[in-house]
Motif scaffolding. Structure first.
Motif, PDB file in Angstrom:
ATOM      1  N   ALA A 120      -6.717   2.301  -7.945  1.00  0.00           N
ATOM      2  CA  ALA A 120      -5.615   2.758  -8.807  1.00  0.00           C
ATOM      3  C   ALA A 120      -4.618   1.634  -9.059  1.00  0.00           C
ATOM      4  O   ALA A 120      -4.064   1.515 -10.159  1.00  0.00           O
ATOM      5  CB  ALA A 120      -4.914   3.959  -8.168  1.00  0.00           C
ATOM      6  N   SER A 121      -4.395   0.803  -8.042  1.00  0.00           N
ATOM      7  CA  SER A 121      -3.449  -0.305  -8.176  1.00  0.00           C
ATOM      8  C   SER A 121      -4.037  -1.491  -8.929  1.00  0.00           C
ATOM      9  O   SER A 121      -3.285  -2.314  -9.462  1.00  0.00           O
ATOM     10  CB  SER A 121      -2.997  -0.770  -6.784  1.00  0.00           C
ATOM     11  N   SER A 122      -5.357  -1.596  -8.987  1.00  0.00           N
ATOM     12  CA  SER A 122      -6.007  -2.808  -9.506  1.00  0.00           C
ATOM     13  C   SER A 122      -6.674  -2.639 -10.863  1.00  0.00           C
ATOM     14  O   SER A 122      -6.993  -3.640 -11.521  1.00  0.00           O
ATOM     15  CB  SER A 122      -7.074  -3.290  -8.508  1.00  0.00           C
ATOM     16  N   VAL A 166       6.152   5.815  -8.649  1.00  0.00           N
ATOM     17  CA  VAL A 166       6.747   4.480  -8.541  1.00  0.00           C
ATOM     18  C   VAL A 166       6.050   3.640  -7.477  1.00  0.00           C
ATOM     19  O   VAL A 166       6.112   2.401  -7.526  1.00  0.00           O
ATOM     20  CB  VAL A 166       8.269   4.550  -8.256  1.00  0.00           C
ATOM     21  N   TRP A 167       5.369   4.282  -6.531  1.00  0.00           N
ATOM     22  CA  TRP A 167       4.668   3.538  -5.478  1.00  0.00           C
ATOM     23  C   TRP A 167       3.641   2.576  -6.072  1.00  0.00           C
ATOM     24  O   TRP A 167       3.507   1.437  -5.626  1.00  0.00           O
ATOM     25  CB  TRP A 167       3.980   4.526  -4.529  1.00  0.00           C
ATOM     26  N   VAL A 168       2.923   3.010  -7.100  1.00  0.00           N
ATOM     27  CA  VAL A 168       1.843   2.184  -7.660  1.00  0.00           C
ATOM     28  C   VAL A 168       2.217   1.555  -9.005  1.00  0.00           C
ATOM     29  O   VAL A 168       1.358   0.998  -9.678  1.00  0.00           O
ATOM     30  CB  VAL A 168       0.550   3.020  -7.824  1.00  0.00           C
ATOM     31  N   CYS A 178      -9.139   7.240 -14.960  1.00  0.00           N
ATOM     32  CA  CYS A 178      -9.841   7.106 -13.681  1.00  0.00           C
ATOM     33  C   CYS A 178      -9.046   7.735 -12.542  1.00  0.00           C
ATOM     34  O   CYS A 178      -9.605   8.450 -11.699  1.00  0.00           O
ATOM     35  CB  CYS A 178     -10.082   5.625 -13.377  1.00  0.00           C
ATOM     36  N   VAL A 179      -7.737   7.481 -12.531  1.00  0.00           N
ATOM     37  CA  VAL A 179      -6.890   8.011 -11.462  1.00  0.00           C
ATOM     38  C   VAL A 179      -6.797   9.531 -11.560  1.00  0.00           C
ATOM     39  O   VAL A 179      -6.795  10.232 -10.543  1.00  0.00           O
ATOM     40  CB  VAL A 179      -5.489   7.371 -11.531  1.00  0.00           C
ATOM     41  N   PHE A 180      -6.728  10.042 -12.782  1.00  0.00           N
ATOM     42  CA  PHE A 180      -6.661  11.492 -12.976  1.00  0.00           C
ATOM     43  C   PHE A 180      -7.893  12.166 -12.378  1.00  0.00           C
ATOM     44  O   PHE A 180      -7.786  13.218 -11.722  1.00  0.00           O
ATOM     45  CB  PHE A 180      -6.559  11.813 -14.461  1.00  0.00           C
ATOM     46  N   ALA A 181      -9.046  11.552 -12.567  1.00  0.00           N
ATOM     47  CA  ALA A 181     -10.282  12.131 -12.021  1.00  0.00           C
ATOM     48  C   ALA A 181     -10.211  12.218 -10.508  1.00  0.00           C
ATOM     49  O   ALA A 181     -10.557  13.246  -9.906  1.00  0.00           O
ATOM     50  CB  ALA A 181     -11.487  11.293 -12.452  1.00  0.00           C
ATOM     51  N   GLY A 223      -8.425   4.634   0.753  1.00  0.00           N
ATOM     52  CA  GLY A 223      -8.241   3.217   0.493  1.00  0.00           C
ATOM     53  C   GLY A 223      -8.913   2.791  -0.799  1.00  0.00           C
ATOM     54  O   GLY A 223      -8.352   2.035  -1.591  1.00  0.00           O
ATOM     55  N   GLY A 224     -10.130   3.296  -1.024  1.00  0.00           N
ATOM     56  CA  GLY A 224     -10.813   2.996  -2.278  1.00  0.00           C
ATOM     57  C   GLY A 224     -10.067   3.560  -3.474  1.00  0.00           C
ATOM     58  O   GLY A 224      -9.924   2.891  -4.508  1.00  0.00           O
TER      59      GLY A 224
END
Length: 401
Positions: A229-231, A27-29, A254-257, A223-224
């Motif tokens: 992940a958010s963008s 839920v954060w992202v 991408c996030v899974f990687a 941070g990257g």
């Protein structure tokens, strides 16, 4: 895994911590995967879209320090329960009353920041049950909750298409309520808690320049990772005209990687040395980000650049935390909070700057190039401190770097 690990701590607390952390990161992202639909209905500018998805990241970063202090003062379980109640209350309010304005979206983002701060609760809640020889395994299991970011990208856009994006805030309350019930019933505070850390201890460690270097290094890697992940759902929608669902699937890949290979970064650092691993990660990240900044002709070719970029950043996260305990053995609790906060600040900068630069220039290139420059600066910084580290605290542990 050796059976002695499962007998050495408190498995119900460990698994409850993982579930709490996993759903908190989900839920954060979640505003990122929903950003395309929300922005369309609220008529947001690119800068407002960027700030909307970046706000939970910044709030989570700053609240990690707050939650870390609460963990010391009232114990981890109660601190985590307070955080979960605030997150559930924020989502319930958004669901019942709706997000009518950009300001409403920012207010929800602040509430979701408590979900990002779960990092500062779940890890000590689980790890305090385990002896030193099993700390790595316990932290690895509890910390695997960052995989929750994948679920947000996978499911939120599809649910938004089927039921409306505002109802996603209500639907997500179901797994959150289950996780809180499991947490209340099964999670327990360890009987032996370390003494509470004072605010002066946080301020004292900031006098050490190595603390600032580690904060900067993590602001680039984590941070990257969290900034992209958010963008990325917005990125794929803007550049390749992908619908929210397909853009979400691309983001999830991408996030899974990045989530999957974080432990690999720590493992590589153990094998070939933390500094050498980090130097390689930053060089590769800088090169890949430069390539990404020029844009690829299709989203398939973009994935071939962004997936390895996220993987490199994920491995860098693991490598940073392989080095931190070597330098700050006695202050690892304080440093975990400070470094984690810096990572979130880096994510806020990247996500928000991409939106502002897109609005100002019409594309994302300058924003991505600036972050590539930060990765290059990390290479220079790490190269500069390597000799001093080798001859001081790292003399016994960096022989192979």
């Amino acid at each position: 895994m050796k059976s002695s690990f499962w007998k050495s701590g408190h498995t119900p607390t460990l698994l409850s911590s993982f579930l709490y952390f996993d759903l908190s990161f989900m839920v954060w992202v979640m505003l990122g995967p929903l950003a395309v639909q929300i922005a369309t209905d609220l008529q947001l500018t690119p800068a407002e879209k960027g700030l909307m998805v970046a706000t939970p990241v910044l709030a989570g970063a700053l609240l990690r320090i707050v939650m870390g202090v609460l963990v010391d003062q009232i114990k981890p379980k109660m601190a985590g329960l307070i955080g979960q109640v605030i997150v559930i209350g924020s989502l319930l309010t958004a669901w019942l009353h709706g997000l009518q304005t950009f300001q409403h979206a920012l207010m929800l983002g602040l509430g979701l920041g408590f979900a990002g701060a779960a990092f500062a609760v779940a890890l000590p809640l689980a790890s305090r049950w385990y002896p030193p020889e099993h700390q790595g395994t316990a932290l690895g299991i509890a910390g695997a909750g960052n995989s929750g970011t994948v679920f947000a990208a996978l499911f939120a856009p599809s649910l938004a298409v089927a039921y409306g994006w505002n109802n996603v805030f209500g639907l997500v309350l179901i797994p959150l309520a289950i996780a809180m019930f499991v947490y209340i019933v099964f999670a327990k505070d360890a009987p032996d808690a370390p003494p509470a850390k004072s605010l002066s201890q946080y301020l004292m460690i900031l006098k050490d320049k190595d603390a600032w270097w580690f904060m900067f290094f993590y602001s680039v890697t984590f941070g990257g990772f969290v900034g992209l992940a958010s963008s990325l759902t917005i990125y794929f929608n803007d550049l390749y005209a992908l619908g929210p669902v397909v853009a979400g699937y691309c983001t999830a890949a991408c996030v899974f990687a990045g989530s999957l290979v974080r432990p690999l970064g720590g493992w590589l650092a153990d094998r070939v040395g933390g500094i050498r691993t980090l130097l390689t990660m930053y060089i590769l990240a800088a090169v890949l980000l430069v390539i990404m900044s020029f844009g690829q002709p299709t989203y398939q070719s973009a994935l071939m650049v962004i997936i390895p970029t996220m993987a490199i950043l994920g491995m860098g996260n693991g490598a940073v935390f392989q080095l931190v305990p070597q330098r700050f053995r006695k202050e690892i609790g304080v440093m975990t909070g400070l470094v984690g906060m810096a990572g979130g600040v880096g994510g806020f900068y990247l996500a928000s700057s991409l939106g502002f630069i897109k609005q100002a220039t019409g594309n994302y290139q300058v924003g991505i190039l600036i972050f590539a420059g930060l990765a290059a600066l990390a290479v220079l910084g790490l190269t500069g401190v390597k000799t001093r580290w080798r001859t001081t605290w790292g003399a016994a542990t960096t022989a192979k770097v």
